[in-house]
Design an enzyme around this catalytic site. Structure first.
Site, mmCIF file in Angstrom:
data_model
loop_
_atom_site.group_PDB
_atom_site.id
_atom_site.type_symbol
_atom_site.label_atom_id
_atom_site.label_comp_id
_atom_site.label_asym_id
_atom_site.label_seq_id
_atom_site.Cartn_x
_atom_site.Cartn_y
_atom_site.Cartn_z
ATOM 1 N N SER A 122 0.818 -1.221 0.000
ATOM 2 C CA SER A 122 0.000 0.000 0.000
ATOM 3 C C SER A 122 0.841 1.256 0.000
ATOM 4 O O SER A 122 0.329 2.329 -0.262
ATOM 5 C CB SER A 122 -0.930 0.050 1.206
ATOM 6 O OG SER A 122 -0.673 -0.936 2.128
ATOM 7 N N HIS A 143 -1.511 -2.451 -6.832
ATOM 8 C CA HIS A 143 -2.175 -2.127 -5.574
ATOM 9 C C HIS A 143 -3.687 -2.170 -5.726
ATOM 10 O O HIS A 143 -4.277 -1.336 -6.409
ATOM 11 C CB HIS A 143 -1.701 -0.742 -5.095
ATOM 12 C CG HIS A 143 -2.246 -0.366 -3.757
ATOM 13 N ND1 HIS A 143 -2.562 0.924 -3.421
ATOM 14 C CD2 HIS A 143 -2.549 -1.117 -2.672
ATOM 15 C CE1 HIS A 143 -3.024 0.943 -2.186
ATOM 16 N NE2 HIS A 143 -3.027 -0.281 -1.715
ATOM 17 N N GLU A 155 -3.845 0.310 -8.776
ATOM 18 C CA GLU A 155 -2.741 1.221 -9.097
ATOM 19 C C GLU A 155 -1.571 0.378 -9.596
ATOM 20 O O GLU A 155 -1.159 -0.569 -8.924
ATOM 21 C CB GLU A 155 -2.312 2.005 -7.855
ATOM 22 C CG GLU A 155 -3.321 3.057 -7.426
ATOM 23 C CD GLU A 155 -2.912 3.791 -6.148
ATOM 24 O OE1 GLU A 155 -3.101 5.007 -6.089
ATOM 25 O OE2 GLU A 155 -2.414 3.136 -5.202
ATOM 26 N N ASN A 193 -3.682 6.240 -1.356
ATOM 27 C CA ASN A 193 -3.399 6.255 0.078
ATOM 28 C C ASN A 193 -2.773 7.559 0.554
ATOM 29 O O ASN A 193 -2.927 7.946 1.709
ATOM 30 C CB ASN A 193 -2.512 5.068 0.460
ATOM 31 C CG ASN A 193 -3.340 3.801 0.616
ATOM 32 O OD1 ASN A 193 -4.567 3.866 0.674
ATOM 33 N ND2 ASN A 193 -2.682 2.666 0.668
HETATM 34 N N1 3HC Z 1 -17.730 -9.385 -1.980
HETATM 35 C C1 3HC Z 1 -18.664 -9.297 -2.935
HETATM 36 N N2 3HC Z 1 -19.592 -8.329 -2.986
HETATM 37 C C2 3HC Z 1 -19.571 -7.402 -2.006
HETATM 38 C C3 3HC Z 1 -18.614 -7.416 -0.959
HETATM 39 C C4 3HC Z 1 -17.659 -8.467 -0.979
HETATM 40 N N3 3HC Z 1 -16.708 -8.578 -0.058
HETATM 41 N N4 3HC Z 1 -18.828 -6.352 -0.158
HETATM 42 C C5 3HC Z 1 -19.871 -5.682 -0.664
HETATM 43 N N5 3HC Z 1 -20.318 -6.314 -1.779
HETATM 44 C C6 3HC Z 1 -21.390 -5.876 -2.658
HETATM 45 C C7 3HC Z 1 -22.736 -6.045 -2.019
HETATM 46 O O1 3HC Z 1 -23.267 -7.342 -2.226
HETATM 47 C C8 3HC Z 1 -23.546 -4.982 -2.746
HETATM 48 O O2 3HC Z 1 -23.947 -5.449 -4.017
HETATM 49 P P1 3HC Z 1 -25.178 -4.759 -4.831
HETATM 50 O O3 3HC Z 1 -24.696 -3.418 -5.291
HETATM 51 O O4 3HC Z 1 -25.433 -5.693 -5.950
HETATM 52 O O5 3HC Z 1 -26.309 -4.664 -3.851
HETATM 53 C C9 3HC Z 1 -22.539 -3.868 -2.943
HETATM 54 O O6 3HC Z 1 -21.254 -4.477 -2.884
HETATM 55 C C10 3HC Z 1 -22.660 -2.802 -1.884
HETATM 56 O O7 3HC Z 1 -22.557 -3.424 -0.586
HETATM 57 P P2 3HC Z 1 -23.517 -3.141 0.657
HETATM 58 O O8 3HC Z 1 -24.865 -2.715 0.146
HETATM 59 O O9 3HC Z 1 -23.456 -4.297 1.579
HETATM 60 O O10 3HC Z 1 -22.827 -1.975 1.477
HETATM 61 P P3 3HC Z 1 -22.273 -0.583 0.974
HETATM 62 O O11 3HC Z 1 -23.230 0.097 0.083
HETATM 63 O O12 3HC Z 1 -21.773 0.115 2.191
HETATM 64 O O13 3HC Z 1 -21.034 -0.981 0.096
HETATM 65 C C11 3HC Z 1 -18.685 -1.020 0.138
HETATM 66 C C12 3HC Z 1 -19.958 -1.679 0.621
HETATM 67 C C13 3HC Z 1 -18.567 -1.208 -1.361
HETATM 68 C C14 3HC Z 1 -17.540 -1.728 0.855
HETATM 69 C C15 3HC Z 1 -18.731 0.492 0.478
HETATM 70 O O14 3HC Z 1 -19.020 0.634 1.829
HETATM 71 C C16 3HC Z 1 -17.461 1.208 0.152
HETATM 72 O O15 3HC Z 1 -17.162 1.486 -0.991
HETATM 73 N N6 3HC Z 1 -16.700 1.538 1.199
HETATM 74 C C17 3HC Z 1 -15.435 2.245 1.051
HETATM 75 C C18 3HC Z 1 -14.363 1.270 0.705
HETATM 76 C C19 3HC Z 1 -13.045 1.942 0.473
HETATM 77 O O16 3HC Z 1 -12.876 3.146 0.479
HETATM 78 N N7 3HC Z 1 -12.033 1.097 0.278
HETATM 79 C C20 3HC Z 1 -10.669 1.559 0.039
HETATM 80 C C21 3HC Z 1 -9.901 1.354 1.278
HETATM 81 S S1 3HC Z 1 -8.239 1.842 1.071
HETATM 82 C C22 3HC Z 1 -7.466 0.457 0.576
HETATM 83 O O17 3HC Z 1 -8.018 -0.607 0.432
HETATM 84 C C23 3HC Z 1 -6.002 0.576 0.297
HETATM 85 C C24 3HC Z 1 -5.173 -0.101 1.343
HETATM 86 O O18 3HC Z 1 -3.866 -0.103 0.851
HETATM 87 C C25 3HC Z 1 -5.197 0.598 2.684
#
Ligand code: 3HC
Length: 289
Positions: A122, A143, A155, A193
């Site tokens: 990351s 990434h 990325e 990040n």
């Molecule tokens: N596997 C498969 N499908 C999934 C899933 C998973 N693990 N998690 C969520 N989904 C699907 C759900 O089934 C749902 O599908 P639909 O659109 O067909 O209904 C959809 O994704 C949305 O999920 P939810 O309705 O349960 O919940 P949310 O609307 O809150 O969405 C989320 C979940 C997509 C995780 C959303 O909360 C989100 O985008 N959060 C922010 C995530 C983010 O910013 N991540 C980046 C982090 S930084 C990083 O990773 C870098 C590292 O280096 C630190």
């Protein structure tokens, strides 16, 4: 090597990111060799994959048959030498430079010389990881973002020694895995990040200073800035330890106090309150996958 020559991908590390990467690779038709050091880690990784796939089956995005085929394309192992015949490697182990360098040095000796060794780091330097190998031109950052099956971005990070051909192949592979790649240079935190983690850190400072409760801070950012989840829930999602690791790198590499980690993050990491994966972070969770 061309992207169509890649049939089998070795994924090292079956944590939240490694298992997500293995799932996405297998979903795109690749055979996957998923390696971790313990049976528990491999079992947890496969459980994350199964849960994610069954969610997709329920939503009718894939059939149960397809989910079974995806699972069958993933072979798990504790033995790194099982990666000796893979065509491409994606590493997703702990964010510790020494561990990554040791691993890359082993992978360098183990795999065919044309094989690209990529890292999901990351924020650590791709150039430094590459220096542990005899093929620094074939080491590149890939990434992914958590949850890997949902977020489209990868990325593609070019280190100082990474060749343009390697970058292009990683770019094409990310596309073949159904993702949207964006190229970036090897600077701490790359693009996302560098911008996102200071935002999460600021929320931790605000929490520490009593600006609001965890619920209030998160609700405020969801309702006032249209964030899908609040910044503290996001720290829990990526892992308190991972967020802290990224901040430490940003702080050290840029030497800029604006990246200073909120002390609460260090305390939580020491207490083992790492977020979702341990069931407790800023919030509590029944399900640790
Ligand atoms: N596997 C498969 N499908 C999934 C899933 C998973 N693990 N998690 C969520 N989904 C699907 C759900 O089934 C749902 O599908 P639909 O659109 O067909 O209904 C959809 O994704 C949305 O999920 P939810 O309705 O349960 O919940 P949310 O609307 O809150 O969405 C989320 C979940 C997509 C995780 C959303 O909360 C989100 O985008 N959060 C922010 C995530 C983010 O910013 N991540 C980046 C982090 S930084 C990083 O990773 C870098 C590292 O280096 C630190």
């Amino acid at each position: 090597m061309k992207v169509d020559d890649i049939k089998t991908i070795g994924v090292v590390g079956a944590g939240t990111m490694g298992s997500g990467i293995a799932q996405v690779a297998a979903s795109a038709g690749f055979k996957v060799v998923l390696r971790d050091i313990s049976d528990e880690a491999l079992e947890r990784g496969m459980n994350i994959i199964k849960k994610s796939l069954s969610r997709m089956v329920k939503k009718e995005k894939i059939t149960q048959n397809q989910a079974d085929e995806i699972i069958n394309r993933i072979k798990t192992t504790k033995d790194l030498s099982d990666l000796k015949d893979v065509d491409y490697v994606i590493e997703a182990v702990f964010e510790k430079m020494e561990i990554k360098k040791e691993l890359f040095s082993e992978l360098d000796k183990l795999t065919r010389e044309e094989v690209i060794l990529s890292t999901n780091t990351s924020s650590l330097s791709i150039t430094e990881i590459a220096s542990a190998t005899e093929r620094p031109d074939k080491v590149v950052g890939m990434h992914f973002f958590n949850p890997v099956p949902v977020l489209p971005l990868v990325e593609i990070v070019q280190g100082l020694t990474t060749s343009d051909e390697t970058v292009e192949l990683a770019y094409q592979l990310a596309k073949k895995m159904g993702k949207t790649p964006i190229k970036t240079k090897d600077q701490p935190g790359f693009i996302v990040n560098r911008i996102l983690v200071p935002y999460m850190n600021e929320a931790a400072w605000a929490f520490m200073e009593g600006v609001g409760s965890a619920e209030e801070i998160d609700q405020a950012m969801k309702l006032g800035a249209n964030m899908p989840i609040g910044p503290l829930a996001l720290i829990d999602l990526v892992g308190v330890d991972v967020a802290l690791d990224v901040l430490e790198v940003l702080y050290k590499e840029f030497g800029d106090p604006k990246f200073r980690p909120a002390p609460i993050l260090r305390q939580m990491a020491r207490a083992g309150h790492l977020g979702r994966k341990t069931g407790k972070g800023f919030f509590t969770y029944e399900d640790k996958t």
